[in-house]
Write a protein that holds these residues in place. Structure first.
Motif, mmCIF file in Angstrom:
data_model
loop_
_atom_site.group_PDB
_atom_site.id
_atom_site.type_symbol
_atom_site.label_atom_id
_atom_site.label_comp_id
_atom_site.label_asym_id
_atom_site.label_seq_id
_atom_site.Cartn_x
_atom_site.Cartn_y
_atom_site.Cartn_z
ATOM 1 N N VAL A 135 0.828 -1.212 0.000
ATOM 2 C CA VAL A 135 0.000 0.000 0.000
ATOM 3 C C VAL A 135 0.862 1.262 0.000
ATOM 4 C CG1 VAL A 135 -1.727 1.312 1.298
ATOM 5 C CG2 VAL A 135 -1.954 -1.157 1.060
ATOM 6 N N VAL A 136 1.896 1.286 0.825
ATOM 7 C CA VAL A 136 2.708 2.510 0.883
ATOM 8 C C VAL A 136 3.466 2.731 -0.428
ATOM 9 C CG1 VAL A 136 2.965 2.653 3.381
ATOM 10 C CG2 VAL A 136 4.605 1.331 2.088
ATOM 11 N N ALA A 137 3.826 1.646 -1.112
ATOM 12 C CA ALA A 137 4.482 1.804 -2.417
ATOM 13 C C ALA A 137 3.528 2.493 -3.393
ATOM 14 C CB ALA A 137 4.916 0.447 -2.959
ATOM 15 N N GLY A 138 2.259 2.063 -3.390
ATOM 16 C CA GLY A 138 1.267 2.710 -4.250
ATOM 17 C C GLY A 138 1.035 4.158 -3.866
ATOM 18 N N LEU A 139 1.040 4.436 -2.568
ATOM 19 C CA LEU A 139 0.841 5.808 -2.090
ATOM 20 C C LEU A 139 2.004 6.715 -2.474
ATOM 21 C CD1 LEU A 139 -0.567 4.924 1.424
ATOM 22 C CD2 LEU A 139 -1.795 6.213 -0.327
ATOM 23 N N VAL A 140 3.219 6.211 -2.292
ATOM 24 C CA VAL A 140 4.403 6.995 -2.680
ATOM 25 C C VAL A 140 4.341 7.318 -4.164
ATOM 26 C CG1 VAL A 140 6.907 6.926 -2.967
ATOM 27 C CG2 VAL A 140 5.895 6.131 -0.846
ATOM 28 N N LEU A 141 3.945 6.330 -4.955
ATOM 29 C CA LEU A 141 3.877 6.508 -6.408
ATOM 30 C C LEU A 141 2.846 7.567 -6.790
ATOM 31 C CD1 LEU A 141 5.241 5.333 -8.891
ATOM 32 C CD2 LEU A 141 3.466 3.598 -8.991
ATOM 33 N N SER A 142 1.663 7.531 -6.148
ATOM 34 C CA SER A 142 0.637 8.518 -6.489
ATOM 35 C C SER A 142 1.030 9.913 -6.002
ATOM 36 C CB SER A 142 -0.727 8.113 -5.918
ATOM 37 O OG SER A 142 -0.687 8.013 -4.521
ATOM 38 N N GLY A 143 1.684 9.994 -4.843
ATOM 39 C CA GLY A 143 2.161 11.293 -4.367
ATOM 40 C C GLY A 143 3.252 11.855 -5.261
ATOM 41 N N ALA A 144 4.163 10.976 -5.675
ATOM 42 C CA ALA A 144 5.255 11.403 -6.565
ATOM 43 C C ALA A 144 4.719 11.849 -7.910
ATOM 44 C CB ALA A 144 6.248 10.255 -6.746
#
Length: 515
Positions: A338-347
C-alpha cells in the motif's frame, strides 16, 4: 523472537525484491513508471486494486476496532466495501477515458488553467500523506511487537523498503507486489476465520451469543449495538459519509485505472476488486470477534493501545508461531504494497502535475520527468516517516478515515461536477478543492483527535469541534464551495464540456472524430 518469524519475513522481502528487480528492467518510460505501460488485464488490476485497498487499516485496524468496540468497529468494514459502488457507477469509466496518469489529468481535460491542476495535485498529496501515516504507524507497531525493535527505527526500515520498490520498479513492481500480497492476505484471513469458527464449533449463533454477553466498564452501550464507544449517532453518520464517498477521491486507487488499456477493462477491474474486497470485509467479523473471545482486552491494549495488533495476537493464539509469523509477514506485505502505491501517487502528483505541467508547462523530457518522480518519491517518503513517528498511538483505521474525509471533501465534488455539470467552471473547480480541503483539515485540527483536555492527543485543551470525523460538514462544504464558485466566477464556453461528455463516455476525443 522465533526463527520462524525471521524466515517468513526474509522470504517475503526476498520475493518482493526479486519482483522489483525484474520490474526495473521493464520500466523505461514515464508511462511504464506511472501506469505499468497500461498493460494490466482486468483480473490482474482487480487483484492489484484489492492489494492497494486492503491496507493496514483493513487488516490491523478493523480487526482491533471490532475486538475492542464490537459493532462500532464494524462501521469501517461496511463503509469501505459499499464505497466501491460509487467508484463503479460514477468514477471508473470517465476517469479512465479522460485521464492519463493522475486525477489532476482528468480534471485538466476540461479546465486547462494550470492553477486547477496545481490545486488538484496539492489535494492528492495531502490525502496520500494522511494515508501513508496510517500504514507506517501500523508497520512500526508490527515490527516493534515481533522483533522488539524501537518504534521509530521500525518506521524508518519500512520507509526505506517502500522507497526502494518505487524508485527502481515503478508501477510494475508495485502492481505485482500488490497482487501477491492480496492473495496472501486472503489466504491468511480465511485460515484465521476457519479456526475461529472451529473454536465455536461452526455455530455462528453461538459466536454472536458469546459476543452479546461481553461487558466492560469502557463500553457505553452493548458490544453488538452501535454506540459502545459512547459516540453520538451523528459521529457515526459522519464517519460513514467519509468512508462511503472517500474511495472515489483517493488518488492511489484512482491511479490504478490508468494501468489498463481501456474503460471496459477498468470496469472489469472494479468488479473483480469488489468481490475480493467484499469477501475480505465479511471475514473481518471473525477476526474481530475471534480476538474479543480468545484474547483479553488488556492483552490487546498492552500490545498496542489502539488495538492494531489484535490480528497477529489472535493468529498466535490459534496457530502458534507458524501462523503468527505468516500473518505478521502478510501484514508487513500489506503495508509495503500500500505505501508503495501511495508513494507513487504522491510522486506523480508532484512530478507530473506540479513540476511537469505547471512549472515546466509540459515542456519536459521523459528522463527529466522520471528523475523528478524519483526525487518526489523520496521526499514524500521522508515527510511521511517523520509524521508517523509522532502518531504512534493512533488507530490506523481512524487515520485512514481522515484520508477518506479529505478525499470526499476536496476531490469528489470536483470530479463529479467535471463529468456531469455543464455550467461548472474554473472558479468552481478551484473553490471546491480549496473549500473541501481546508474545511476537512481545520475541523480535524479543532476536533477531539488533536485536542484532548486529558492529554491523550496532540493539544491538551477541550476540542472546539465535537466530531472525530468532520465529513458530515466538510463534504457538503466541498460541494457548496464548487457550486458557489461556479456562479460567482465568469461563465465559460460549453464546448469543452461537450468534448468531455463524448470522451468520458467513449474514450474518443472530438478532435479525433473531426479528423
Amino acid at each position: 523472537m522465533s526463527a520462524t518469524v525471521i524466515i517468513m519475513f526474509l522470504v517475503f522481502v526476498g520475493a518482493t525484491l526479486v519482483i522489483t528487480y525484474f520490474a526495473s528492467k521493464r520500466t523505461n518510460s514515464a508511462k511504464d513508471f506511472y501506469t505499468a505501460g497500461g498493460g494490466l488485464t482486468g483480473w490482474q488490476n482487480g487483484l492489484a486494486i484489492s492489494g492497494d485497498y486492503l491496507s493496514a487499516a483493513s487488516f490491523l485496524g478493523i480487526a482491533g476496532a471490532i475486538a475492542l468496540w464490537g459493532f462500532d468497529g464494524f462501521f469501517y468494514s461496511v463503509g469501505y466495501l459499499t464505497a466501491y459502488l460509487v467508484v463503479l457507477y460514477i468514477v471508473a469509466e470517465p476517469l479512465r477515458n479522460l485521464g492519463k496518469y493522475t486525477v489532476a489529468d482528468m480534471i485538466a481535460a476540461r479546465f486547462e488553467l494550470k492553477k486547477v491542476r496545481a490545486f488538484a495535485a496539492l489535494s492528492s498529496i495531502t490525502i496520500v500523506i494522511f494515508y501513508m501515516l496510517a500504514q507506517l504507524v501500523g508497520a512500526g507497531a508490527l515490527i516493534q511487537l515481533l522483533f522488539g525493535i524501537p518504534y521509530t527505527l521500525s518506521v524508518i526500515i519500512v520507509g526505506i523498503m517502500m522507497t526502494i520498490y518505487v524508485l527502481f520498479g515503478g508501477m510494475t513492481a508495485t502492481s505485482w507486489v500488490q497482487m501477491v500480497k492480496a492473495v496472501l492476505l486472503m489466504i491468511g484471513t480465511v485460515i484465521i476465520s476457519f479456526l475461529v469458527l472451529l473454536h465455536f464449533n461452526f455455530n455462528i449463533f453461538s459466536m454472536f451469543g458469546e459476543m452479546k454477553s461481553i461487558t466492560a466498564p469502557e463500553f457505553k452501550g452493548e458490544f453488538l449495538n452501535p454506540g459502545s464507544q459512547g459516540a453520538s449517532p451523528l459521529n457515526n453518520i459522519s464517519l460513514m459519509i467519509a468512508l462511503l464517498f472517500g474511495t472515489a477521491g483517493l488518488p492511489h486507487i484512482l491511479m490504478r485505472f490508468f494501468t489498463v488499456k481501456d474503460a471496459k477493462t477498468a470496469r472489469s477491474s472494479v468488479m473483480w476488486a469488489t468481490w475480493i474486497i467484499g469477501i475480505f470485509y465479511i471475514l473481518t467479523i471473525f477476526l474481530g470477534f475471534g480476538a474479543a473471545a480468545l484474547l483479553s482486552r488488556e492483552e490487546i491494549i498492552a500490545a498496542n493501545p489502539a488495538g492494531n495488533m489484535a490480528a497477529p495476537l489472535l493468529a498466535e493464539r490459534l496457530g502458534g508461531d507458524l501462523l503468527m509469523s505468516f500473518v505478521a509477514a502478510v501484514a508487513f506485505a500489506t503495508i509495503l504494497a500500500v505505501v508503495a502505491g501511495l508513494v507513487l501517487s504522491g510522486a506523480s502528483a508532484f512530478a507530473h502535475d506540479i513540476y511537469g505541467q505547471v512549472i515546466k508547462k509540459g515542456k519536459i523530457s521523459e528522463q527529466q520527468q522520471m528523475l523528478a518522480a524519483k526525487i518526489a518519491a523520496f521526499s514524500v517518503s521522508v515527510f511521511a516517516i517523520i509524521l508517523a513517528i509522532f502518531a504512534q498511538n493512533q488507530n490506523v483505521a481512524f487515520l485512514v478515515s481522515l484520508a477518506f474525509c479529505v478525499a470526499a471533501s476536496a476531490n469528489l465534488p470536483v470530479i463529479v461536477f467535471t463529468i456531469f455539470w455543464k455550467r461548472f467552471n474554473t472558479a468552481g473547480a478551484i473553490t471546491g478543492i480549496l473549500t473541501g480541503l481546508f474545511a476537512a483539515l481545520i475541523l480535524v485540527i479543532l476536533g477531539p483527535n488533536v485536542m484532548d483536555p486529558a492529554g491523550g492527543a496532540f493539544i491538551e485543551m477541550s476540542p472546539v469541534f465535537p466530531l472525530d470525523n468532520p465529513a458530515i460538514i466538510s463534504v457538503p462544504a466541498g460541494f457548496l464551495g464548487a457550486f458557489l464558485g461556479t456562479f460567482l466566477g465568469k461563465q465559460e464556453s460549453v464546448e469543452k464540456y461537450r468534448e468531455v461528455q463524448v470522451k468520458a463516455a467513449t474514450g474518443i476525443s472530438t478532435s479525433d472524430i473531426s479528423h
